[in-house]
Design an enzyme around this catalytic site. Structure first.
Site, mmCIF file in Angstrom:
data_model
loop_
_atom_site.group_PDB
_atom_site.id
_atom_site.type_symbol
_atom_site.label_atom_id
_atom_site.label_comp_id
_atom_site.label_asym_id
_atom_site.label_seq_id
_atom_site.Cartn_x
_atom_site.Cartn_y
_atom_site.Cartn_z
ATOM 1 C CD GLN A 125 -1.204 -0.032 3.716
ATOM 2 O OE1 GLN A 125 -1.677 -1.137 3.978
ATOM 3 N NE2 GLN A 125 -1.487 1.037 4.440
ATOM 4 C CB CYS A 133 -4.812 -1.002 5.564
ATOM 5 S SG CYS A 133 -5.796 -0.053 6.721
ATOM 6 C CG HIS A 187 -3.528 -2.638 9.626
ATOM 7 N ND1 HIS A 187 -3.436 -1.832 8.512
ATOM 8 C CD2 HIS A 187 -2.727 -3.710 9.357
ATOM 9 C CE1 HIS A 187 -2.632 -2.393 7.629
ATOM 10 N NE2 HIS A 187 -2.191 -3.534 8.099
ATOM 11 C CG ASN A 221 -0.013 -6.247 6.724
ATOM 12 O OD1 ASN A 221 -0.935 -5.475 6.447
ATOM 13 N ND2 ASN A 221 0.932 -5.926 7.577
#
Lengths: 231, 115
Positions: free
Chosen positions: A19, A25, A167, A194
């Protein structure tokens, strides 16, 4: 439920994305869940555009004042699903590539490749989360990322971790147990994709233990179903 | 390495305690140099460099604290080690939400989990 399960082994997860310095996110979490759902619905794995969500999604949470999707300034996965439902779908990553900056929306409806038919929230119960993961594909989840800034590998199972989530990530699987020498026992864990690139964590992934809603990981879990388009 | 022999007796002289010279490995400057090389970090001015080094040292202490609180994971230097927690939150997190689910959200049906 199987003891171990991993959607990566079944081809439902795209490569780890990055990102950059942008609070997007939430868009990676949402596209990751839809990529998995689309794979389940069609058998095709398509990398979907986060930039479309960053540029075009301004959906607000009606329950919470000021909680609107705002590109690099943050957003919510549920709002993103709502946007995709309203807009008709998402383009491919290569047709609307990621820049890591807020930009002007140039969504092209004719290039939609994946659509949402429905989305829902999963109850705060580890077995239900596992069942929904296995049944419906990777899940969009929220987490408290305080330990993630210094994380390198292993199963994260902090003694103390706030449940306040900041997140958005993607739950792609779980494991029955990885031996933790300090605790002298095996600990079951969630496998989390992630969006900080492959040079973070375990090749871009994070493992967090599957107990007592650690770091709030069980609190906001969303599942999405992809629409199958008919010619 | 050195061998500690002051307490050695006939019975335990086979037990060698290894002491690793940690001056180098625990040196923050060395870690910072390695960090900059690994992650291709450069800083525009000396002030910025010095500031980032101070942040890096603070993050080394933080990683050590995290390792104590989270012993089954490995914590240490990452590509975010020159960022303050506030900068990290601002630049790399982005979930806008308090701990509450929308009241009108569809609830996923309860699935069977036996067999």
């Amino acid at each position: 439920l199987p003891e171990d399960f991993d959607w990566r082994d079944k081809g439902a997860v795209t490569g780890v994305k990055d990102q950059g310095s942008c609070g997007s996110c939430w868009s990676f979490s949402a596209t990751g869940a839809l990529e998995g759902a689309h794979f389940l619905a069609t058998g095709n794995l398509e990398s979907l555009s986060e930039q479309q969500l960053v540029d075009c999604d301004n959906v607000c949470d009606p329950e919470e004042q000021g909680a609107c999707d705002a590109g690099c300034n943050g957003g919510l996965m549920n709002n993103a699903f709502q946007y995709i439902l309203q807009s008709g779908g998402v383009q491919r990553e290569k047709d609307y590539p990621y820049t890591g900056r807020d930009g002007k929306c140039h969504f092209d409806k004719s290039k939609i490749v994946a659509s949402v038919s429905n989305f829902s929230v999963v109850s705060l119960d580890e077995d239900q989360i596992a069942a929904n993961l296995v049944h419906n594909g990777p899940l969009a989840v929220a987490i408290n990322a305080v330990y993630m800034q210094t994380y390198i590998g292993g199963v994260s199972c902090p003694y103390i971790c706030g449940k306040h989530q900041d997140h958005g990530v993607l739950l792609v699987g779980y494991g029955a147990g990885e031996y933790a020498p300090i605790r002298l026992k095996k600990k079951p864990f969630w496998i989390i994709k992630n969006s900080w690139g492959e040079n973070w964590g375990e090749n871009g992934y994070y493992k967090i233990c599957r107990v007592r809603n650690i770091c709030g990981v069980d609190s906001m879990v969303s599942t999405v179903a992809a629409a199958i388009s008919t010619p | 390495t050195t061998v500690i022999s002051d307490q050695a007796t006939d019975s335990d002289d086979l037990l060698i305690r290894q002491v690793v010279d940690d001056d180098h490995s625990l040196n923050a400057e060395h870690h910072f140099t390695k960090f900059k090389t690994t992650f291709g970090k450069t800083y525009a001015t000396e002030e910025e460099h010095n500031y980032r080094f101070a942040v890096f040292k603070s993050n080394l202490r933080r990683a050590k604290k995290h390792a104590k609180l989270d012993p089954s994971a490995v914590h240490g230097v990452t590509k975010f080690s020159d960022l303050t927690p506030r900068e990290f939150r601002r630049q790399f997190l982005g979930l806008k939400r308090r701990l509450r689910l929308p009241a009108d959200a569809h609830k996923a049906p309860i699935l069977p989990t036996n067999n």
